[in-house]
Design a protein around this motif. Sequence first.
Motif, PDB file in Angstrom:
ATOM      1  N   CYS A 194       0.857  -1.185   0.000  1.00  0.00           N
ATOM      2  CA  CYS A 194       0.000   0.000   0.000  1.00  0.00           C
ATOM      3  C   CYS A 194       0.894   1.236   0.000  1.00  0.00           C
ATOM      4  O   CYS A 194       1.868   1.308   0.734  1.00  0.00           O
ATOM      5  N   CYS A 235       0.150   3.067   3.717  1.00  0.00           N
ATOM      6  CA  CYS A 235       0.501   2.511   5.033  1.00  0.00           C
ATOM      7  C   CYS A 235       1.490   1.349   4.947  1.00  0.00           C
ATOM      8  O   CYS A 235       1.807   0.733   5.962  1.00  0.00           O
ATOM      9  N   SER A 248       1.177  -1.651   4.055  1.00  0.00           N
ATOM     10  CA  SER A 248       0.661  -2.997   4.267  1.00  0.00           C
ATOM     11  C   SER A 248       1.015  -3.851   3.040  1.00  0.00           C
ATOM     12  O   SER A 248       0.925  -3.391   1.902  1.00  0.00           O
ATOM     13  N   CYS A 253      -6.794  -1.519   0.273  1.00  0.00           N
ATOM     14  CA  CYS A 253      -5.818  -1.920   1.269  1.00  0.00           C
ATOM     15  C   CYS A 253      -6.601  -2.493   2.453  1.00  0.00           C
ATOM     16  O   CYS A 253      -7.630  -1.955   2.844  1.00  0.00           O
ATOM     17  N   CYS A 292      -5.690   0.176   5.744  1.00  0.00           N
ATOM     18  CA  CYS A 292      -6.133   1.571   5.833  1.00  0.00           C
ATOM     19  C   CYS A 292      -7.295   1.875   4.891  1.00  0.00           C
ATOM     20  O   CYS A 292      -7.778   3.005   4.841  1.00  0.00           O
TER      21      CYS A 292
HETATM   22 ZN    ZN Z   1      -2.947   0.952   3.415  1.00  0.00          ZN
END
Ligand code: ZN
Lengths: 203, 123
Positions: free
Chosen positions: B23, B26, B28, B92, B95
Amino acid sequence: MAKKTYDLLFKLLLIGDSGVGKTCILFRFSDDAFTTTFISTIGIDFKIKTIELRGKKIKLQIWDTAGQERFHTITTSYYRGAMGIMLVYDITNEKSFENIVKWLRNIDEHANEDVEKMILGNKCDMDDKRTVSMERGELIAKEHSIRFMETSAKSNINIERAFRELADAILYKTAGREPGDNVDRVMVDRKPTSSSTKSCCNH
Amino acid sequence: MPDCNVNFEAEIEEGQNKRSVKCKFCSSVILTPATAAIMNVEHSLPLIRQTKTTEENPDTETTSVFWAVKDMFTFQNVGFSNTVGNTKYLTCADCEAGPIGFHDIPTKMSFVALSRVSHGDPI
Ligand SMILES: [Zn+2]
Ligand SMILES: Nc1nc2c(ncn2[C@@H]2O[C@H](COP(=O)(O)OP(=O)(O)OP(=O)(O)O)[C@@H](O)[C@H]2O)c(=O)[nH]1
Ligand SMILES: [Mg+2]
């Protein structure tokens, strides 16, 4: 073609009265989350998350359930393939707590009998508005021999931990029953039906 | 951001993603290395940041370079939106930034737009 990137797949459901915070728990959205208008308008159906437990890579497929549903309208098809259920009430809403018993009965009637359950008392950040004590939550969980935790989707308290514990309980159960490889196949094969039914019929 | 501004070639190895797909917001991890195939398909995707609030008519852009994923459980972490027509949008999982791509229900294929994610080593 693609190599398998996981050992086990667990399908989990979030169940409970309307307004208790199921969608927030799935969204995990605290204020810092990046929620876009487009995505929040259409809503999230399910999430896939990968965790590691006892050296195994586990995929969790976590489904939200539609709010207007009441226990008497939820039947077998709803629970199909579910290996774990998060049963959520709101600690500021007495009624949602009383209904936990009805949800449990509904699960007994319609879900797979060895489905792993966990009760979540959500919104524990709102202690000033609390009407259901933690002890009452613990007691009802004890009576039914299931796990219990208080959570806050808003303050992100115990959310990850709750999912890990539920997954761990499922892992423990499945691992104790059959040799690993066997279990694995059963679960992986189960997934296409459940996911496709949900995707087509949901909207 | 148009696709051509980014050098995607460096991210491809034997037709697959060389590094993790993450992502942008964030970090991820969405896909681990070598789990998705590069594919050119023209598809219009609603923008992550919308300027207007009309739900039926979101601002979109045409995206053409995707990571194609056959089995949805190949994803490390991802969110699937509710169904819109024949598709579910991908987000995602941590987030909810999105759409980062789409899932085609008839073919069960998922597509992640290279321009909507970042690439890097897993943390
Ligand atoms: Zn994210
Ligand atoms: N303070 C606080 N509010 C919460 C929390 N979780 C959810 N809420 C609020 O509770 C309301 C309902 O949350 P939802 O997640 O939409 O509830 P739901 O269970 O999905 O409801 P249905 O979709 O109708 O079944 C929203 O206004 C949330 O902001 C929490 O942990 N703390
Ligand atoms: Mg909801």
